[in-house]
Design a protein around this motif. Structure first.
Motif, PDB file in Angstrom:
ATOM      1  N   ARG A   1       9.804   4.841   4.091  1.00 51.98           N
ATOM      2  CA  ARG A   1       9.403   6.164   3.620  1.00 51.98           C
ATOM      3  C   ARG A   1      10.523   6.792   2.799  1.00 51.98           C
ATOM      4  N   SER A   2      10.141   7.510   1.741  1.00 51.74           N
ATOM      5  CA  SER A   2      11.097   8.139   0.847  1.00 51.74           C
ATOM      6  C   SER A   2      11.724   9.377   1.486  1.00 51.74           C
ATOM      7  N   TYR A   3      12.837   9.833   0.900  1.00 50.40           N
ATOM      8  CA  TYR A   3      13.346  11.160   1.224  1.00 50.40           C
ATOM      9  C   TYR A   3      12.346  12.202   0.707  1.00 50.40           C
ATOM     10  N   PRO A   4      12.304  13.393   1.308  1.00 49.45           N
ATOM     11  CA  PRO A   4      11.412  14.442   0.787  1.00 49.45           C
ATOM     12  C   PRO A   4      11.791  14.825  -0.648  1.00 49.45           C
TER      13      PRO A   4
ATOM     14  N   ASN B   1       4.538  18.240   3.172  1.00 52.35           N
ATOM     15  CA  ASN B   1       4.949  18.997   4.357  1.00 52.35           C
ATOM     16  C   ASN B   1       4.490  18.311   5.642  1.00 52.35           C
ATOM     17  N   GLY B   2       4.566  16.976   5.633  1.00 54.76           N
ATOM     18  CA  GLY B   2       4.221  16.195   6.813  1.00 54.76           C
ATOM     19  C   GLY B   2       2.755  15.894   6.996  1.00 54.76           C
ATOM     20  N   GLN B   3       1.877  16.452   6.134  1.00 51.88           N
ATOM     21  CA  GLN B   3       0.434  16.234   6.248  1.00 51.88           C
ATOM     22  C   GLN B   3      -0.039  15.199   5.235  1.00 51.88           C
ATOM     23  N   SER B   4      -0.891  14.279   5.682  1.00 53.06           N
ATOM     24  CA  SER B   4      -1.399  13.236   4.789  1.00 53.06           C
ATOM     25  C   SER B   4      -2.232  13.835   3.663  1.00 53.06           C
ATOM     26  N   LEU B   5      -2.115  13.249   2.482  1.00 58.44           N
ATOM     27  CA  LEU B   5      -2.866  13.700   1.315  1.00 58.44           C
ATOM     28  C   LEU B   5      -3.867  12.634   0.910  1.00 58.44           C
ATOM     29  N   SER B   6      -5.048  13.083   0.494  1.00 61.30           N
ATOM     30  CA  SER B   6      -6.063  12.178  -0.039  1.00 61.30           C
ATOM     31  C   SER B   6      -6.642  12.797  -1.305  1.00 61.30           C
ATOM     32  N   GLU B   7      -7.356  11.993  -2.048  1.00 60.23           N
ATOM     33  CA  GLU B   7      -7.886  12.458  -3.325  1.00 60.23           C
ATOM     34  C   GLU B   7      -8.893  13.584  -3.110  1.00 60.23           C
TER      35      GLU B   7
ATOM     36  N   SER C   1      -3.690  21.188 -12.638  1.00 63.06           N
ATOM     37  CA  SER C   1      -3.651  22.665 -12.679  1.00 63.06           C
ATOM     38  C   SER C   1      -3.003  23.210 -11.413  1.00 63.06           C
ATOM     39  N   VAL C   2      -1.706  23.003 -11.305  1.00 60.24           N
ATOM     40  CA  VAL C   2      -0.995  23.331 -10.072  1.00 60.24           C
ATOM     41  C   VAL C   2      -1.107  24.817  -9.725  1.00 60.24           C
ATOM     42  N   VAL C   3      -1.090  25.104  -8.451  1.00 62.61           N
ATOM     43  CA  VAL C   3      -1.055  26.473  -7.942  1.00 62.61           C
ATOM     44  C   VAL C   3       0.122  26.570  -6.985  1.00 62.61           C
ATOM     45  N   ARG C   4       0.467  27.814  -6.609  1.00 65.46           N
ATOM     46  CA  ARG C   4       1.691  28.006  -5.835  1.00 65.46           C
ATOM     47  C   ARG C   4       1.659  27.335  -4.476  1.00 65.46           C
ATOM     48  N   LYS C   5       0.468  27.120  -3.913  1.00 61.09           N
ATOM     49  CA  LYS C   5       0.407  26.468  -2.603  1.00 61.09           C
ATOM     50  C   LYS C   5       0.729  24.974  -2.689  1.00 61.09           C
ATOM     51  N   ASP C   6       0.842  24.449  -3.931  1.00 59.36           N
ATOM     52  CA  ASP C   6       1.283  23.056  -4.099  1.00 59.36           C
ATOM     53  C   ASP C   6       2.778  22.907  -3.876  1.00 59.36           C
ATOM     54  N   THR C   7       3.485  24.032  -3.805  1.00 59.87           N
ATOM     55  CA  THR C   7       4.922  23.987  -3.507  1.00 59.87           C
ATOM     56  C   THR C   7       5.140  23.339  -2.140  1.00 59.87           C
ATOM     57  N   GLY C   8       6.128  22.463  -2.059  1.00 57.06           N
ATOM     58  CA  GLY C   8       6.419  21.843  -0.765  1.00 57.06           C
ATOM     59  C   GLY C   8       7.207  20.566  -0.907  1.00 57.06           C
ATOM     60  N   ASP C   9       7.403  19.894   0.235  1.00 49.35           N
ATOM     61  CA  ASP C   9       8.145  18.638   0.292  1.00 49.35           C
ATOM     62  C   ASP C   9       7.156  17.471   0.312  1.00 49.35           C
ATOM     63  N   TYR C  10       7.265  16.606  -0.686  1.00 45.40           N
ATOM     64  CA  TYR C  10       6.379  15.455  -0.825  1.00 45.40           C
ATOM     65  C   TYR C  10       7.123  14.184  -0.412  1.00 45.40           C
ATOM     66  N   GLU C  11       6.401  13.286   0.281  1.00 39.41           N
ATOM     67  CA  GLU C  11       6.958  11.997   0.683  1.00 39.41           C
ATOM     68  C   GLU C  11       5.967  10.898   0.338  1.00 39.41           C
ATOM     69  N   CYS C  12       6.473   9.747  -0.053  1.00 42.04           N
ATOM     70  CA  CYS C  12       5.616   8.569  -0.210  1.00 42.04           C
ATOM     71  C   CYS C  12       6.076   7.497   0.774  1.00 42.04           C
ATOM     72  N   GLU C  13       5.113   6.764   1.301  1.00 43.24           N
ATOM     73  CA  GLU C  13       5.380   5.705   2.269  1.00 43.24           C
ATOM     74  C   GLU C  13       4.824   4.401   1.742  1.00 43.24           C
TER      75      GLU C  13
ATOM     76  N   SER D   1       0.855  -1.181   0.000  1.00 47.25           N
ATOM     77  CA  SER D   1       0.000   0.000   0.000  1.00 47.25           C
ATOM     78  C   SER D   1       0.895   1.235   0.000  1.00 47.25           C
ATOM     79  N   TYR D   2       0.392   2.331  -0.623  1.00 46.67           N
ATOM     80  CA  TYR D   2       1.167   3.556  -0.791  1.00 46.67           C
ATOM     81  C   TYR D   2       0.412   4.721  -0.137  1.00 46.67           C
ATOM     82  N   LEU D   3       1.139   5.533   0.632  1.00 46.69           N
ATOM     83  CA  LEU D   3       0.576   6.710   1.280  1.00 46.69           C
ATOM     84  C   LEU D   3       1.403   7.932   0.883  1.00 46.69           C
ATOM     85  N   TRP D   4       0.727   9.115   0.816  1.00 47.34           N
ATOM     86  CA  TRP D   4       1.392  10.343   0.399  1.00 47.34           C
ATOM     87  C   TRP D   4       1.262  11.415   1.472  1.00 47.34           C
ATOM     88  N   ARG D   5       2.324  12.244   1.599  1.00 49.41           N
ATOM     89  CA  ARG D   5       2.316  13.390   2.511  1.00 49.41           C
ATOM     90  C   ARG D   5       2.924  14.604   1.808  1.00 49.41           C
TER      91      ARG D   5
END
Length: 303
Positions: A225-228, A181-187, A204-216, A175-179
């Motif tokens: 867990r991946s590096y950011p 900036n440390g916060q869990s992401l869902s569809e 349609s990305v916006v500037r608030k999509d900027t950040g560190d993404y991790e997959c677990e 199973s794969y999980l996404w974060r």
């Protein structure tokens, strides 16, 4: 007595007596064998570890224990047999050299592989020559490697582009999980996940999509867990006042993406010359804009 004599004379009583005797034998002998169970300890095991097929509720010492790989008790599937009275252990065609039968019938697997996943059958031949058959299963899973994130767009522009982030590598029963900036992401409205959650798409990305993404990644025996992965959204803002009074300058704001890299991917891939070119171009653009602002200001003020 007359009724019994009549039944005996007709030959009916012996048959009924035999049926009753057989029923009683089944009733009294079944508790010895029917309650025998086998438990896989643990039922989900990491590749390279050990698993014990543990026998429970055996109330008497049987004549023979037989272990088979699978549910079919063909001779070709026999792993080993153990005769308690002789303390004798005999291996069969399905024996791999990693199995050990204990005096209570339990079977130990050492250094298991994914090929060991499946069902195993214990056959017990009791002193009464009754047969008991019990089937158990266990599953072998790999230890998950550290995942990494790849992107199909290294320089997305706000409002125009979509970005797909993929968690590598693909592994079974994971199973794969996404974060972010440390916060869990869902569809959601602009976030889409693939059927197995391995790919995260930002629409349609916006500037608030900027950040560190991790997959677990997770399976029943391990988590990793991946590096950011830093995602930077490029946006360009140009602000020109409509009517100006006094000494109000026309203002411009240029925003450029920062040059960052995933620790797992090495350098950013830009040569020193390319970086120098970007810097020189940026300075030239800012100089041109300043000149235009100076020109418009003095034209408006009549200077």
């Amino acid at each position: 007595m007359e009724l019994s004599s009549a039944l005996l004379h007709k030959g009916q009583l012996p048959w009924r007596g035999l049926l009753l005797t057989a029923s009683l034998l089944i009733y009294w002998s079944s508790p010895t064998t029917a309650n025998v169970t086998v438990e896989a300890v643990p039922p989900h095991v990491a590749e390279g570890a050990n698993v014990l097929l543990l026998v429970h509720n055996l109330t008497e010492t049987p004549r023979v224990f037989y272990w088979y790989k699978g549910k079919n008790m063909d001779n070709s599937n026999e792993i080993a047999r153990f005769i308690p009275s002789d303390n004798a252990n005999t291996t069969g065609p399905a024996y791999s050299g990693r199995e050990t039968i204990y005096p209570n019938g339990s079977l130990l697997f050492q250094n298991v592989t994914q090929n060991d996943t499946g069902a195993y059958t214990l056959r017990i031949l009791m002193q009464s020559y009754d047969d008991t058959k019990v089937t158990v299963q266990f599953h072998v899973h790999p230890l998950l490697p550290k995942p990494s994130i790849t992107s199909n767009n290294s320089n997305p522009m706000e409002g125009d582009d979509s970005v797909a982030l993929m968690c590598e590598p693909e592994t079974e029963n994971t199973s794969y999980l996404w974060r972010r900036n440390g916060q869990s992401l869902s569809e959601g409205d602009r976030l889409k996940l693939s059927e197995d959650n391995r790919t995260l798409t930002l629409l349609s990305v916006v500037r608030k999509d900027t950040g560190d993404y991790e997959c677990e990644t997770r399976n029943p025996v391990s988590t990793s867990r991946s590096y950011p992965f830093h995602l930077e959204i490029t946006y360009l803002m140009l602000r020109i006042p409509g009517h100006t009074t006094g000494k109000h300058f026309t203002s411009f704001l240029l925003v450029f993406p920062s040059l960052t890299a995933d620790p797992t991917q090495g350098s950013s891939g830009l040569s020193g010359g390319a970086i120098a070119g970007i810097v020189v171009g940026s300075v030239a653009g800012v100089t041109l804009i300043a000149a235009l602002a100076y020109f418009f200001y003095f034209r408006k003020t009549g200077g």
